[in-house]
Design an enzyme around this catalytic site. Structure first.
Site, PDB file in Angstrom:
ATOM      1  N   ASP A   1       0.928  -1.303  -0.040  1.00 32.80           N
ATOM      2  CA  ASP A   1      -0.093   0.028   0.172  1.00 32.80           C
ATOM      3  C   ASP A   1       0.809   1.201   0.050  1.00 32.80           C
ATOM      4  OD1 ASP A   1      -2.932   0.703   0.450  1.00 32.80           O
ATOM      5  OD2 ASP A   1      -1.578   2.035   1.777  1.00 32.80           O
TER       6      ASP A   1
ATOM      7  N   ASP B   1      -1.545   9.416 -10.622  1.00 34.35           N
ATOM      8  CA  ASP B   1      -1.739   8.292 -11.488  1.00 34.35           C
ATOM      9  C   ASP B   1      -0.334   7.902 -12.045  1.00 34.35           C
ATOM     10  OD1 ASP B   1      -4.318   8.304 -11.326  1.00 34.35           O
ATOM     11  OD2 ASP B   1      -4.987   9.475 -13.324  1.00 34.35           O
TER      12      ASP B   1
ATOM     13  N   GLU C   1      -4.572   2.212  -4.195  1.00 34.31           N
ATOM     14  CA  GLU C   1      -3.365   2.595  -4.061  1.00 34.31           C
ATOM     15  C   GLU C   1      -2.685   1.323  -3.636  1.00 34.31           C
ATOM     16  OE1 GLU C   1      -4.620   4.623  -0.409  1.00 34.31           O
ATOM     17  OE2 GLU C   1      -5.315   4.562  -2.450  1.00 34.31           O
TER      18      GLU C   1
END
Length: 400
Positions: A266, A283, A312
Site C-alpha cells: 500500500d 496516476d 493504491e
C-alpha cells in the site's frame, strides 16, 4: 489475424482483391488435389477403350494414342505434386492455373482424337462404345473439372467435338440425329458446369468470410478479456485477475503441497499526495509503481505477477517460503524508495508491505491468508510505514 476480407454494405458483400486471390487459389488447389484420383481412373478407361477396339482399329494408332495419354497423365500428376510443395504467392498461382488449363485442354484433345481414330460408321458396336465412353467422361468430369469453370470447357469441348462433328458430316439421318443430341448434351453439361463452379466459388467465399469473422471474434474476445482482467491505468492485472490467479494458485498448491505467500503493498500517504499534486500526478506514480513491481519480478525470476487490487494497493502471489517472500517485498520497498519522480527528494514515495504464508494442502484457507497479509500490512502502517512486516501463526518476521 486474418485481414479484413469483406464488408457488409446494404446486405451485399463487397469483396476485396485479397479475397478474390484467395478464392482463386483455393479453386486451383481443389482442381490440383483431385488429379491423383481422376487421372488414374481415366487411364483405366483408356486401356479398356483400347482393348475394345484392338481387333478393329490399327494397333500402332492405338498404342501411340495410349502412350500420349499416359505421358500427359504422368506429367500432370508430377506437376500437381510439384505445385503442392510451392509456397503460396501470386506468381505460383498464375503458373498453376495455366498448367491446369493447358493439361485439361491437351487431355481433351487426346481423348477427342479417339473419336477420329476409332469411329467407323459401319461398326455399330464401336460407335456405341465411343459415345458411352466419351459422353461418360464429359458427364463424369463435370464435378471434378468445374471447381474453376474455364477448366471444364477446355476439356469437354475438344473431347466431344471431333466425334460430334464426324457424326454430323456423315450422310446418315441417324448419325446426324445422334450428333445433334450430343451437341445438346454438351451444352447442358457446360451450363451445369458453370452453375456448379459458381456454387463452389460462393461456398469458398462464404468459408473465407466466416474464417475472417471468426478471427475478428477471437480478437474481440481477447480485447474483452484484456479489458476485463487488466487495470486500465497501470496495465497490470486488476482485482478480477487477482481473484482468478488466487483460485488457480491455491488449487495447484493443494495438489503439489507447496506453500503460498501473499504480499500486499500500500502506497504511504497517497491520499495526501493526490490532494497536494493532483490526481494526474498520482496516476503517474501508480504507473511507475507497477513498472517497479514488474521489473523486480523479472529480475528476481518471480513465478507470479503483480496486480493492482485497489486504489493504491497492490498484491503479489508467490509459491515458496515466507523468507523468500519477505526478501522480495524488501527489494520492492527499496526500489520504490529509489523511484524517481518530478517532485524532488523531499517528496519521495514510500510503501508499506504485509506478508503472509499459508499451506493449502494442510488445511489453510484463502480467506485466512488474505486476512493475515492485511493485518500485517496494517501493522506496518501503524509501526511508521515504509517497512515490511510478515505475520503467520507459526511465526512472523519484521524488516524495515
Amino acid at each position: 489475424m486474418q485481414p479484413d476480407l469483406s464488408t457488409e454494405m446494404d446486405g451485399n458483400t463487397v469483396l476485396s482483391p485479397v479475397l478474390d486471390q484467395r478464392v482463386r487459389r483455393e479453386q486451383y488447389r481443389l482442381l490440383s488435389n483431385h488429379l491423383p484420383v481422376v487421372l488414374p481412373g481415366s487411364l483405366l478407361i483408356a486401356v479398356l477403350l483400347a482393348w475394345g477396339f484392338w481387333n478393329t482399329a490399327d494397333h500402332t494408332a492405338i498404342l501411340v494414342w495410349l502412350s500420349l495419354l499416359v505421358a500427359v497423365i504422368t506429367a500432370r500428376l508430377g506437376l500437381a505434386s510439384y505445385f503442392s510443395r510451392l509456397p503460396e504467392r501470386p506468381e505460383a498461382d498464375h503458373l498453376l492455373r495455366n498448367t491446369l488449363l493447358l493439361g485439361s485442354f491437351i487431355s481433351g484433345c487426346i481423348w477427342g482424337s479417339a473419336g477420329i481414330l476409332f469411329f467407323d460408321p459401319e461398326n455399330a458396336y464401336g460407335f456405341a462404345l465411343l459415345v458411352i465412353v466419351l459422353g461418360g467422361l464429359v458427364a463424369g468430369s463435370l464435378g471434378s473439372h468445374s471447381y474453376y469453370f474455364p477448366n471444364f470447357p477446355l476439356f469437354a469441348i475438344p473431347e466431344f467435338l471431333p466425334l460430334m462433328g464426324g457424326l454430323l458430316v456423315v450422310e446418315n439421318d441417324f448419325y446426324t440425329l445422334i450428333g445433334l443430341m450430343m451437341a445438346l448434351f454438351l451444352m447442358l453439361n457446360l451450363f451445369y458446369s458453370k452453375k456448379y463452379a459458381d456454387m463452389i466459388e460462393r461456398s469458398i467465399r462464404l468459408q473465407f468470410a466466416n474464417d475472417a469473422l471468426l478471427e475478428r471474434l477471437k480478437a474481440s474476445n481477447r480485447e474483452l478479456h484484456e479489458y476485463s482482467y487488466t487495470d486500465s491505468l497501470t496495465g497490470i492485472g486488476n482485482r478480477r485477475q487477482f481473484d482468478l490467479d488466487f483460485d488457480q494458485t491455491w488449487q495447484v498448491a493443494e495438489t503439489t503441497e507447496a506453500p503460498v505467500c501473499l504480499i500486499l503493498m500500500d502506497v504511504d500517504h497517497f491520499k495526501e499526495y493526490n490532494d497536494t499534486y493532483g490526481h494526474p500526478q498520482g496516476d503517474e506514480v501508480l504507473k511507475s509503481l507497477a513498472l517497479v513491481l514488474l521489473n523486480v519480478c523479472e529480475e528476481q525470476k518471480v513465478r507470479g505477477r503483480p496486480m493492482r487490487i485497489g486504489g493504491e494497493e497492490f498484491a503479489l502471489l508467490l509459491k515458496g517460503d515466507l523468507d523468500l517472500a519477505i526478501d522480495i517485498a524488501e527489494t520492492i520497498r527499496e526500489s520504490v524508495k529509489k523511484m524517481k519522480i518530478d517532485r524532488g527528494e523531499e517528496h519521495r514515495v514510500t510503501a508499506s508491505f504485509g506478508v503472509a504464508r499459508a499451506q493449502p494442502a494442510k488445511g489453510g484457507s484463502r480467506g485466512a491468508l488474505l486476512d493475515a497479509a492485511d493485518k500485517a500490512l496494517y501493522k506496518a502502517k501503524a509501526a511508521g510505514r515504509d517497512r515490511v512486516i510478515a505475520d503467520r501463526k507459526s511465526g512472523a518476521g519484521k524488516h524495515g
